[in-house]
Write a protein that holds these residues in place. Sequence first.
Motif, PDB file in Angstrom:
ATOM      1  N   ILE A 481       0.855  -1.186   0.000  1.00 29.20           N
ATOM      2  CA  ILE A 481       0.000   0.000   0.000  1.00 29.20           C
ATOM      3  C   ILE A 481       0.892   1.239   0.000  1.00 29.20           C
ATOM      4  CG2 ILE A 481      -1.844   1.217   1.199  1.00 29.20           C
ATOM      5  CD1 ILE A 481      -2.487  -1.489   2.567  1.00 29.20           C
ATOM      6  N   PHE A 482       0.683   2.128  -0.949  1.00 28.85           N
ATOM      7  CA  PHE A 482       1.411   3.389  -1.023  1.00 28.85           C
ATOM      8  C   PHE A 482       0.421   4.530  -0.803  1.00 28.85           C
ATOM      9  CE2 PHE A 482       4.065   0.471  -3.312  1.00 28.85           C
ATOM     10  CZ  PHE A 482       5.364   0.893  -3.057  1.00 28.85           C
ATOM     11  N   TYR A 483       0.834   5.524  -0.011  1.00 29.87           N
ATOM     12  CA  TYR A 483       0.024   6.724   0.159  1.00 29.87           C
ATOM     13  C   TYR A 483       0.945   7.918   0.360  1.00 29.87           C
ATOM     14  CZ  TYR A 483       0.798   6.085   5.218  1.00 29.87           C
ATOM     15  OH  TYR A 483       1.362   5.928   6.459  1.00 29.87           O
ATOM     16  N   THR A 484       0.524   9.066  -0.185  1.00 30.02           N
ATOM     17  CA  THR A 484       1.345  10.266  -0.143  1.00 30.02           C
ATOM     18  C   THR A 484       0.449  11.483  -0.056  1.00 30.02           C
ATOM     19  OG1 THR A 484       2.991  11.578  -1.339  1.00 30.02           O
ATOM     20  CG2 THR A 484       1.420  10.337  -2.677  1.00 30.02           C
ATOM     21  N   SER A 485       0.955  12.513   0.636  1.00 30.18           N
ATOM     22  CA  SER A 485       0.267  13.802   0.719  1.00 30.18           C
ATOM     23  C   SER A 485       0.969  14.848  -0.131  1.00 30.18           C
ATOM     24  CB  SER A 485       0.194  14.275   2.178  1.00 30.18           C
ATOM     25  OG  SER A 485       1.510  14.404   2.717  1.00 30.18           O
ATOM     26  N   GLY A 486       1.912  14.436  -0.974  1.00 33.16           N
ATOM     27  CA  GLY A 486       2.604  15.348  -1.863  1.00 33.16           C
ATOM     28  C   GLY A 486       4.038  15.616  -1.477  1.00 33.16           C
ATOM     29  N   THR A 487       4.379  15.423  -0.222  1.00 27.89           N
ATOM     30  CA  THR A 487       5.747  15.708   0.241  1.00 27.89           C
ATOM     31  C   THR A 487       6.546  14.432   0.466  1.00 27.89           C
ATOM     32  OG1 THR A 487       4.947  15.786   2.529  1.00 27.89           O
ATOM     33  CG2 THR A 487       5.025  17.871   1.303  1.00 27.89           C
ATOM     34  N   LYS A 488       5.912  13.409   0.981  1.00 24.25           N
ATOM     35  CA  LYS A 488       6.610  12.181   1.288  1.00 24.25           C
ATOM     36  C   LYS A 488       5.691  10.987   1.029  1.00 24.25           C
ATOM     37  CE  LYS A 488       9.341   9.887   4.908  1.00 24.25           C
ATOM     38  NZ  LYS A 488       9.800   9.958   6.311  1.00 24.25           N
ATOM     39  N   THR A 489       6.250   9.931   0.461  1.00 21.79           N
ATOM     40  CA  THR A 489       5.480   8.732   0.133  1.00 21.79           C
ATOM     41  C   THR A 489       5.779   7.646   1.160  1.00 21.79           C
ATOM     42  OG1 THR A 489       5.536   9.255  -2.221  1.00 21.79           O
ATOM     43  CG2 THR A 489       4.982   6.999  -1.612  1.00 21.79           C
ATOM     44  N   HIS A 490       4.723   7.063   1.691  1.00 22.19           N
ATOM     45  CA  HIS A 490       4.844   5.977   2.664  1.00 22.19           C
ATOM     46  C   HIS A 490       4.341   4.692   2.015  1.00 22.19           C
ATOM     47  CE1 HIS A 490       5.343   9.044   5.851  1.00 22.19           C
ATOM     48  NE2 HIS A 490       4.425   9.708   5.149  1.00 22.19           N
ATOM     49  N   ASN A 491       4.839   3.553   2.463  1.00 23.12           N
ATOM     50  CA  ASN A 491       4.378   2.271   1.953  1.00 23.12           C
ATOM     51  C   ASN A 491       4.293   1.265   3.094  1.00 23.12           C
ATOM     52  OD1 ASN A 491       6.948   0.349   1.850  1.00 23.12           O
ATOM     53  ND2 ASN A 491       7.609   2.369   1.147  1.00 23.12           N
ATOM     54  N   ILE A 492       3.316   0.387   2.960  1.00 26.33           N
ATOM     55  CA  ILE A 492       3.058  -0.661   3.956  1.00 26.33           C
ATOM     56  C   ILE A 492       2.804  -1.956   3.196  1.00 26.33           C
ATOM     57  CG2 ILE A 492       1.566  -1.425   5.829  1.00 26.33           C
ATOM     58  CD1 ILE A 492       0.858   1.529   6.281  1.00 26.33           C
ATOM     59  N   THR A 493       3.456  -3.033   3.590  1.00 24.02           N
ATOM     60  CA  THR A 493       3.295  -4.340   2.962  1.00 24.02           C
ATOM     61  C   THR A 493       2.416  -5.219   3.850  1.00 24.02           C
ATOM     62  OG1 THR A 493       5.451  -4.173   1.885  1.00 24.02           O
ATOM     63  CG2 THR A 493       4.479  -6.360   2.053  1.00 24.02           C
ATOM     64  N   VAL A 494       1.399  -5.825   3.246  1.00 21.50           N
ATOM     65  CA  VAL A 494       0.465  -6.677   3.976  1.00 21.50           C
ATOM     66  C   VAL A 494       0.430  -8.045   3.299  1.00 21.50           C
ATOM     67  CG1 VAL A 494      -0.927  -4.744   4.780  1.00 21.50           C
ATOM     68  CG2 VAL A 494      -1.481  -5.831   2.609  1.00 21.50           C
ATOM     69  N   PRO A 495      -0.007  -9.087   3.997  1.00 22.72           N
ATOM     70  CA  PRO A 495      -0.045 -10.439   3.398  1.00 22.72           C
ATOM     71  C   PRO A 495      -1.030 -10.526   2.237  1.00 22.72           C
ATOM     72  CG  PRO A 495      -0.160 -10.534   5.804  1.00 22.72           C
ATOM     73  CD  PRO A 495      -0.327  -9.100   5.435  1.00 22.72           C
ATOM     74  N   ALA A 496      -0.921 -11.613   1.502  1.00 28.64           N
ATOM     75  CA  ALA A 496      -1.742 -11.799   0.299  1.00 28.64           C
ATOM     76  C   ALA A 496      -3.207 -12.038   0.626  1.00 28.64           C
ATOM     77  CB  ALA A 496      -1.202 -12.972  -0.519  1.00 28.64           C
ATOM     78  N   ASN A 497      -3.520 -12.485   1.839  1.00 29.24           N
ATOM     79  CA  ASN A 497      -4.907 -12.751   2.200  1.00 29.24           C
ATOM     80  C   ASN A 497      -5.597 -11.523   2.796  1.00 29.24           C
ATOM     81  OD1 ASN A 497      -3.478 -12.646   4.565  1.00 29.24           O
ATOM     82  ND2 ASN A 497      -4.283 -14.554   5.403  1.00 29.24           N
ATOM     83  N   THR A 498      -4.978 -10.362   2.713  1.00 28.66           N
ATOM     84  CA  THR A 498      -5.538  -9.129   3.253  1.00 28.66           C
ATOM     85  C   THR A 498      -6.158  -8.317   2.125  1.00 28.66           C
ATOM     86  OG1 THR A 498      -3.832  -9.085   4.971  1.00 28.66           O
ATOM     87  CG2 THR A 498      -5.035  -7.037   4.568  1.00 28.66           C
ATOM     88  N   THR A 499      -7.374  -7.827   2.352  1.00 32.31           N
ATOM     89  CA  THR A 499      -8.046  -6.988   1.352  1.00 32.31           C
ATOM     90  C   THR A 499      -8.519  -5.670   1.944  1.00 32.31           C
ATOM     91  OG1 THR A 499     -10.133  -8.140   1.804  1.00 32.31           O
ATOM     92  CG2 THR A 499      -8.794  -8.953  -0.028  1.00 32.31           C
TER      93      THR A 499
END
Length: 778
Positions: A481-499
Amino acid sequence: MVSAKEVQLLVLSCLIFALPSTGDPLGKPQNLSCIAVQEGERISPNISCVWETAGRQTTDVNTTYTLNVGFLSGMYNVSTPEKSATVSVGLFPNPSLLDIWVEAHNTLGKVESEHLKEEANWFVKTNPPSDVRVISERTFPTSLLINWAHPIEEVYVKLTYEIRFCPSGSQNWTYVPLVDTAKGIQCLRLQNLQPDTVYDTQVRCKSALEGGYWSNWSTNATERTPEDRPRSKPDLWKIITVDESTARQVWFICKDPVLSNGRIIRFDIKIQDHMDRVKKRSGELESIPVNRSKADPSPSQQKITILKQISLDDKKSVEVYVTAVNSVGKSPEASLVITEKANELPTVKDLKVQRNGGQLCLEWKPPARPVSEYVVEWVSGSPIDWVSGSQMDWQREQASTTNTVIKGSLEKFVSYTVSVYPLYSGVTGKPASKEAFLEEGVPLKGPAVKLKGKPGCNEAELVWNEIPQHSRRGFITNYTIFYTSGTKTHNITVPANTTSYTLKSLSRSTKYDTWVIASTIRGSKRGFNHSFTTLKYGTGEIEGIVVGVCLSFLFVVLLTMLLCINKKDVLIITKHFFPTCPPLQTETPKENCLSGISVLDVDVCDGKCWPEDDKASLPLKKDKYLSEEHSSGIGGSSCMSSPCQSVSDSDEGGDMADTTASTIQTLSSQPQQDIFSRSESTQPLLDSEENPDMLLQEGSRQSQHFSRQPSFTHTAGNEDSADPADFNQLEMEQQVLEPLDFCPLEEETTPTDGQSADGLPAALVSSYMPQLGGYRPQ
């Protein structure tokens, strides 16, 4: 003259030219082979031969080869520098004995090959047999009759034949033994063939002599064997899906028998309760017609036929019987038992599916209970999707098998659900299933992310759907999962069974862009972006503020009301904060206090309301009370500071009534604002004010002698008559003053009907306003 040295040089040069050339030794020709082919109806007189040279042949010295052919009528030869040659003998010497060899020679020497001595027909290669025909006979469904013609007359060459055949489209040829075709025959019956099968047949021939050359194969002769009754059972199977209701949806499907021996025209199916074995043969058959054509594929590529769909309760079990019918007869009966859902038989253990060499290999451990066979099933998508075109197939394995390879056609990047079913004498057990890919790749598309509900001020919940199975092209290992507010991009990795995932620690009132990447072992694919803006206030914050303000306001209102209710005299508090100033008067109103009772007086100088005989004493009384007023030291006060005397203590006797009368205020001549209460004074309390109970007792004793009289308004200009408006005002003032506790003074003489105690008219009786509350500070 020639010198001796020059002579020596001349001799040496002659010797060099006289010596033979040197090089590699001459090689012997070997592997000589010769052939004479058929031309028209006879053998060609041209004999062609080829050979090889043994050892290393020098290139510095040219070598010549001579081909020699000898027989009774003569010798024929031809020379060539090549390693092949053709000799024409005029007329093929059949059946003479031929002697053929090759001779090689150059400056280094001469050598010849081994002699090839064979009968002339041994070197002959005829044309393939002509006019090959295959005949199908209806009474012989497992055989075909093949006929052909000799390519050349027997007077020239006696021939032997070889025949081969195979199902059409196959390259697995079957050869007829040579002992069956050794004689010069022209027909043969092929036996042990499969009924209703197309076969390709070819024939070739050669000289009957041992050895020699086979002709080329004839062109294919194709024919279908006649139909016969099916010799094997139809391949019966089922598809079971769980419905929302309690009933299971069951589809019965089957393939044609492997040995169908003809075109299947229908299936006969019978379904009955599994426990009703006695009536098995008496059940009603249902015929399912099918439309097959002669161009249908071979049994190895059979089509799957849907026989019937039923709804089966979880607590019921059924047994199905199916036979296949062609134009000749019926096949053996196939059966399948669907047990109760709660009584399913055990499954296999430790199923493993692995890729190996472009194939899917399966391995499992058998259940504890003996099985009759296994069914290996593979489906792309869910089993029910097969009805709408999904790929599905199955194969059967023997009871002793614990590992196998899927023999069907599989596609790359397609997900297959592979299941192994144990069968217990036709009763299906519980399956063991695994998902597998023949080959994995990068997903075709990424997951589409969206917001669940509304975002908060510091968090937002993201949800996304799984990538469709046909677009995954491999096992999803994780989502990022990637999310950004324009200044910095964050990412989070979750298992394959997560929706779904909740982003936290977000900033208030901020716009965010987010996307999700799906990954396999071969790569990743990004989905579409989704934007959202966090709230400035969280859920309930605004409501909390509004509720808090409302509760605070309500608390203040309630507190004010409670304070007001607990006060004994709200009017006094109101007057304390908002005092009413009386209008200016030419004469200061007098107020006499008697035993704590404030007495309102009327101007004593007003002689119009007194009898003539008392007018003479009015100035004295007025001066007396005025002097007492001034002696109190109160400037403009309506109450006297000296204690009020009771009637018994007064020595003036009847003057008290006069004094009291002098203190009566004429209501019509004095406005209501001239009335003052003792509570407005700042002077110390009187004894009667400090003891209101004594005042009440004394007032009660005095009220026994004098009845309570109302106060009247009497103006100077109207002594004999009264205005109705004045009487109305008088009645209103009487209603106000009537509840008060007045204490009129007791007179020794009884008043007449028209007068008060001191001779005044009844309309001028004094009225008193009690001061029950005592002193009230301002």
